[in-house]
Enzyme design. Structure first.
Site, mmCIF file in Angstrom:
data_model
loop_
_atom_site.group_PDB
_atom_site.id
_atom_site.type_symbol
_atom_site.label_atom_id
_atom_site.label_comp_id
_atom_site.label_asym_id
_atom_site.label_seq_id
_atom_site.Cartn_x
_atom_site.Cartn_y
_atom_site.Cartn_z
ATOM 1 N N GLY A 1 0.272 -10.314 28.946
ATOM 2 C CA GLY A 1 -0.737 -9.233 29.048
ATOM 3 C C GLY A 1 -1.983 -9.977 28.207
ATOM 4 O O GLY A 1 -2.011 -9.987 26.821
ATOM 5 N N ASP B 1 5.563 -10.459 22.496
ATOM 6 C CA ASP B 1 6.913 -10.998 22.138
ATOM 7 C C ASP B 1 7.089 -11.730 23.397
ATOM 8 O O ASP B 1 8.125 -12.923 23.067
ATOM 9 C CB ASP B 1 7.513 -9.744 21.938
ATOM 10 N N THR C 1 -1.976 -9.162 21.495
ATOM 11 C CA THR C 1 -1.369 -7.935 22.461
ATOM 12 C C THR C 1 -1.956 -6.649 21.827
ATOM 13 O O THR C 1 -2.079 -6.562 20.756
ATOM 14 C CB THR C 1 0.224 -7.907 22.195
ATOM 15 N N ASP D 1 2.866 -4.437 18.550
ATOM 16 C CA ASP D 1 4.318 -4.438 18.178
ATOM 17 C C ASP D 1 4.984 -5.282 17.831
ATOM 18 O O ASP D 1 6.159 -5.598 18.265
ATOM 19 C CB ASP D 1 4.868 -3.662 19.443
ATOM 20 N N ARG E 1 3.633 1.148 26.023
ATOM 21 C CA ARG E 1 4.827 1.546 26.638
ATOM 22 C C ARG E 1 6.050 1.720 25.696
ATOM 23 O O ARG E 1 6.703 2.964 25.853
ATOM 24 C CB ARG E 1 5.281 0.235 27.439
#
Lengths: 328, 328, 328, 328
Positions: free
Chosen positions: A16, A108, A131, A135, A177
Site C-alpha cells: 500500500g 511488512d 505504511t 505497525d 486493519r
C-alpha cells in the site's frame, strides 16, 4: 555479509502506498549520487522486477516530488514473486542490470519479500518502513503514519462542524486493519467521545453509558472513532447497534477510506523519509543487509527485517488512558 | 409591505448546515448594529422559534466565528412548525420578544417555511441562500457551495495520489441529491474520467467505452465522480456494474459524505455570506419582505422567495461540454 | 513537597503563543474534572494573576477549542511580576481564590517565573513546554513546534511553485531566534538548497559555491532557508550579500513571520498537548512540584524546571548531515 | 482574419505566474487533441520563442499537473521581444515549427505582446487572462485570483490566532500593485479592522479613529490589510505612522509576499482555467484572433485584446461599502 562493494542500487516501493514514499525515493537517489553510486528505479515493486520494468534514475528524476503523495515508482501486488520461478526471473533481471543492492520501501509484506529474496540470492537489501499503519517494530514511526493522522483529524474537524450544528452523533471509520494507531491518535486529536480499536474490545454497553453520560454533561459534539478492523465490526455495524439503544439520536456514518493514503506528506514524514533514505544508502555502503532502517528516540537504528516484521508494536498504554480520560 | 419600521431582527439558520453560515450571521448582526437595530438569535431554526430558544446577540457574540464552519445558532428539523399550531406558537414567541423582522439562512425548505410564515403572520422576512447544493435560483451561487467544491477536489487530489500509484479505478461519490453542481465542478476540477449526475443519465456502455479508450491512451489515473442522487445509483452500485464489464480493473469506492458540509469557508463563501448578510438587513430596512437576497453578476438582487425556491437552476451547458472534452 | 492535597488548580498560558496551547488547557481542565478537582483560568499569564483576572473553568468552557490555534486564556508580558511586590500581589490573588496549585504553559521565560514563584511562596506548579521554538530540554518536542514546521513547509511549497516557474532564487526566513530547529526541519522538508541557522555559521563563500554547483546540475528550484536569529543576518541581509556574488540571479525574499505562530495544531501537537495536560494534573496530584512535564521516547517524564530551562538542547547531528547531503 | 485553417497551436505562459496556469495549459492541449490539432509548448514565454525553446506536447505531458501551482512551461521576461529584431526571430522560429496559431496565458503585459505580434505577423492568437491581480477587463475573474485570495485569508486566519492571544494590532500586506481586489476580498473575508488599497486613500486620522472606536467596543482582534501598492505606503510605513498615534499598541507587520503566487489552484480557478483553455482552442478554430477569452456572468466571452488590457476594471462599490460596514 556481502564482500563486493555496492555500486548500483535498485530502489522500489511495494505494498500500500504511503505519503512520504516519494521523499524516501528522492533521498535514496540523491544520497546514492552523493556517494557516487548509481541508482535504478524498479517500477511497480516486485512485479516490475519480474517484468524488467527498470530504469536509471538521476537527480533530475526526483526533482519536485518531495512534496507529493503516492509513489512515482508505483506499487503493485505480485503473485508471481511468491513463486521460486518468479523470484528467479526477478534476480536475473537485477543481475542483467548489474544491480547489486536493493532498497525496498513498504510495509511488512514488502519487507518479508526482501528477506526471502536475500536468503535465496544474497543480494543485500535494506528495508524502509513505509505504511500509514505504523505497525512495524524497529522504528518509532513509519513513513506516512503522521500524514494519515493529520488527514484523519482534518476530516473529523470538518465533520465536527456539522455534528455540532445538528447535535448529531457521528461514527467515523479510519484506516488500520490490525492496528489502532491512527484511531487512538485521531481519537485524542479530535476530542472523540470514544475510540474503538482492534486491540481492545469495548462492550457496547460501555459505549452507550459513555454517550448517555456525555448527553447529561451537554457535550457539544459526539464523534466516535472506529478503526476499520475492529472485532466489534466497522462504523456501520456499530452505529446500527447503538441506534437500537439510542433510537432518538440522529446518527451519521462517514468512512474516510482511501483519503488517508494520499496527500502531501507532513513535515514529520518528509524529514523521516529523508533521513531513512540517506541511512539506507549509508547502511548498504557499510555492509549492512537484510535489515530495516528506522528512527528510535531520534536515532537511526538498523533492525533485522525478521525482527521488525514480527508485529509486536502496540499502542502505548498512556495513550489509551489519556484518550479515556479526555473523552469523559 | 410592512408599514412599521424594523427595530428588532430575529436571525436563524435552518436545514442542512453549510460553511459560511456563521459569516452570514455575523454580517447580519454587525450590519444591524451599524444601522442601530437590535438582533436576536433564534437557536435551532424553526424548532427554537417554537421552543422559545431565543437570545440577544451583540457584536461580541459574533467575534472570531467568520472563519468557522457550521452554524453556532445550530440547525434542526421541526415537525411541529409544519402545523398551524406550531407556527402560532412560534409567532407568539417572536411577538413576546418584540421581534418584527426575520432573516432566515438556509435552503429551499427553510425559505418555504419563511414564505408560509410571512403569508400567515405578516412578519417581513428575507432569506439568505445557504446550502452546499447550489440549487436555488435568484443567485449565481449559494453560501457553502464553493467550500464544498474545494473540499471535494482536495479529497480527490489525495485519492488521485493513491489511484495513480496503484493504477486503480476509483469511484468517488460527492453530495448533491438532486443537483449535479458539485459533481460537475469536481469532475472538471479533478480531471475526472467521467462524471455521473442526476440530471443526465450516462449509459453504462458509454462509461465502459470511455474507460477502455483511456486505458489505451495510458491515462495515469481514472477517477469517476458520482453524484449521490444519480438515477444510475450511487458510487457503490455503479462500481459493481462496471466491475462486471472490466473484471481485471482494481476498483475502489470512496463516499466523501459529511466531510463536504463542514470546514472553514473559502474566501468566496466568506465574501458572499458577508455581502448577503448586510444586504438582507438593508433590504428589511428598505421595506422588502418575502424575498431571497442573492448575487447575480456581482450585483445584489432580491427575488421573491416563491420564485427562488422553484428549482429550475441547471448546470451550465458549457460546463457539461468542457467536462466531456477534458475527460477524453 | 507540599503536604496539603491539591484541590484547586490555576492554569495559564504565558510568553509567545503556540498552536496546541488550547488543547493543553482543555486537557488540564478535563482531567482535573475527571479527578474531581476545580480549575481556574488565569487570563493573560502573570499579568492576569496580578490583575486578578481569574475565572472558574468548566468542561463547557473548553469545548470546541482543541483544534484552534492561539490561547483563549491569552498571553501577555508582565513587567510587574519581575518585582517582589508584583509577585506578592499575584500570590495574594491566588490565595483569595483558594488556588493551591498551578499549571503554566509556555516557554523558558514562563517556566522561570513559575520556578521563582514556587521558591518564594511554595505553591506547587508544573510547567508544560509550549513554544514553537522547541528549545527546552526535558522533552523531545515542545507544543507548537510540529505545527510551525508544517506551516513553514506548506508556505515554502507555494513559494517553490513560483520559484521553479521563474527560475528564481528565494531566501525564506523562518522563526527561531536562538534555535535552528524549525529551519533545519523546513530545510530537509522542503528540499532547500541550503539552511542557515544560528548555531552554525556558513561562510558566504560556501553558500555561493553550493548555489553555483546546483546551477550546473540544473536543479529546478533554489530555496535557501534562513533562521531569523542567524549570526550572518536575516534573509534580507544574506540575500543582498549573495546578490553581489551572483548579480545575474533573480532573487526574492519572503519573511514568513507570525504566520508560523498560529493555525490549527497538527495531530502531533494535539496529542502531545493532551498528554502533557493530563500528566501535569496527575503530577500535581502525586505531589510533584517545580517540574516541567515532557515526553521523551514516547514516555512522560518530569524534569526539574531549573534543569529544563537551561537550554542545552541542540539540533541533531544526523539532521545536519542529512540536510547537507540532500541539498547537494 | 486568417484564411488558413489552424493546424498547430503554440501555447505559452508569460509574466508573473498564477495558480491555475497549468490547468489552462492542460485544457489547451487536451482540447486541441480532441479537435485533432497539434500543440507545441513554448518554454519561458516570449524568451523561449526567441531562443527556440519549443517542444511538442501530448496528453501525457499534461497528466497530473491540473492541481499544481506555477507553470511547467515556465515564465520569463524578455527584453529582446520588445525589439523588432527579437520579434522577427520569434516569428521565424514559430514558422520553422509550422505553428500557425498561438494561445498566450498571462497578464496585461503578456497580452500586449501578443497583440503587437499579431499586428506585425498576422499569426492568430488568443489570450487567456492569468494573473492573481484580477486587473483585466473582459472577464469577471482572472485565473489565480481566487487562489490568491484564499491563500491570503488562510494566512490571516493564522495571524489572527496570535493577534487575539496577545491583543496585538497586525498590519498584513497583500499583493496587488495597482489593484485592490485581493485586499478588499481579504479584508471582508478575514473580518479586518480596515483595508487600505491603491484606489482609495484612507487618511491616517480615519484609520486611527476606527482603531480607537474598536478598542472601546473591545473587539478581539485588530488586523489591517494593506495592498502593496497603496499610495499611503506599504504595511511597514503605515504601521510606523500609526505607532506614533497609538504608542501603547503592540504592533506587528507581516508581508505575505510570494506565498500568494503559488499553491494548488482552488476549485474555482481550476474550473475557470479549464473552461478558458477549451474556449481558446475553439475560438482559434472558429477564426477568432487578437482576442482575450473570459467568463462574464458564467458565459464565455471573447474581447479584443486591445480592449481587455485597458485596465478600467474596478473594485465593486458594494464591496467597499460592505467592507466598511463590517469593520466598524
Amino acid at each position: 555479509m556481502s564482500n563486493n562493494p555496492i555500486t548500483r542500487i535498485g530502489v522500489f516501493t511495494s505494498g500500500g502506498d504511503a505519503p512520504g514514499m516519494n521523499a524516501a525515493i528522492r533521498a535514496v537517489v540523491r544520497s546514492a549520487k552523493y556517494y557516487n553510486l548509481e541508482v535504478y528505479g524498479i517500477y511497480r515493486g516486485y512485479e516490475g522486477m519480474i517484468q524488467n520494468d527498470i530504469k536509471k534514475l538521476e537527480n533530475i528524476n526526483v526533482g519536485y516530488i518531495l512534496e507529493r503523495g503516492g509513489t512515482f515508482l508505483k506499487s503493485a501486488r505480485s503473485a508471481e514473486f511468491r513463486t521460486p520461478e518468479g523470484r528467479k526471473k526477478a534476480y536475473d533481471n537485477l543481475t542483467a542490470h548489474n544491480i547489486n543492492a536493493l532498497v525496498v520501501i513498504g510495509g511488512d509484506g514488502s519487507l518479508t519479500g526482501a528477506h526471502l529474496f536475500y536468503k535465496e540470492f544474497g543480494i543485500p537489501s535494506i528495508g524502509i518502513p513505509g505504511t500509514i499503519d505504523n505497525d512495524l517494530s524497529g522504528t518509532d514511526s513509519t513513513i506516512g503514519y503522521d500524514t494519515a493522522c493529520n488527514t484523519a483529524i482534518q476530516a473529523i474537524d470538518k465533520i465536527r462542524d456539522t455534528a455540532v450544528s445538528h447535535d448529531r452523533l457521528f461514527f467515523v471509520e479510519v484506516m488500520g486493519r490490525d492496528a489502532g494507531f491512527i484511531a487512538v491518535n485521531a481519537g485524542i486529536g479530535s476530542g472523540a467521545a470514544a475510540t474503538l480499536i482492534p486491540e481492545r474490545k469495548m462492550p457496547i454497553e460501555t459505549l452507550i453509558e459513555r454517550l448517555k453520560s456525555r448527553a447529561k454533561a451537554k457535550k457539544q459534539s459526539n464523534i466516535v472513532i472506529v478503526a476499520e478492523g475492529g472485532k466489534s465490526g466497522g462504523a456501520l455495524e456499530i452505529s446500527q447497534k447503538v441506534k437500537k439503544f439510542l433510537p432518538n439520536y440522529d446518527i451519521r456514518v462517514t468512512i474516510l477510506g482511501h483519503l488517508q493514503r494520499g496527500g502531501s506528506p507532513t513535515s514529520f514524514d518528509r524529514t523521516l523519509a529523508s533521513k531513512l533514505g540517506v541511512a539506507a544508502v549509508e547502511g548498504l555502503i557499510n555492509g549492512k543487509a537484510d535489515v530495516m532502517v528506522g528512527v528510535i528516540n531520534n536515532k537511526i537504528v538498523y533492525t533485522p527485517i525478521k525482527k521488525a516484521i514480527v508485529d509486536d508494536k502496540e499502542v502505548d498504554e498512556d495513550d489509551f488512558r489519556i484518550a479515556k480520560i479526555l473523552s469523559q
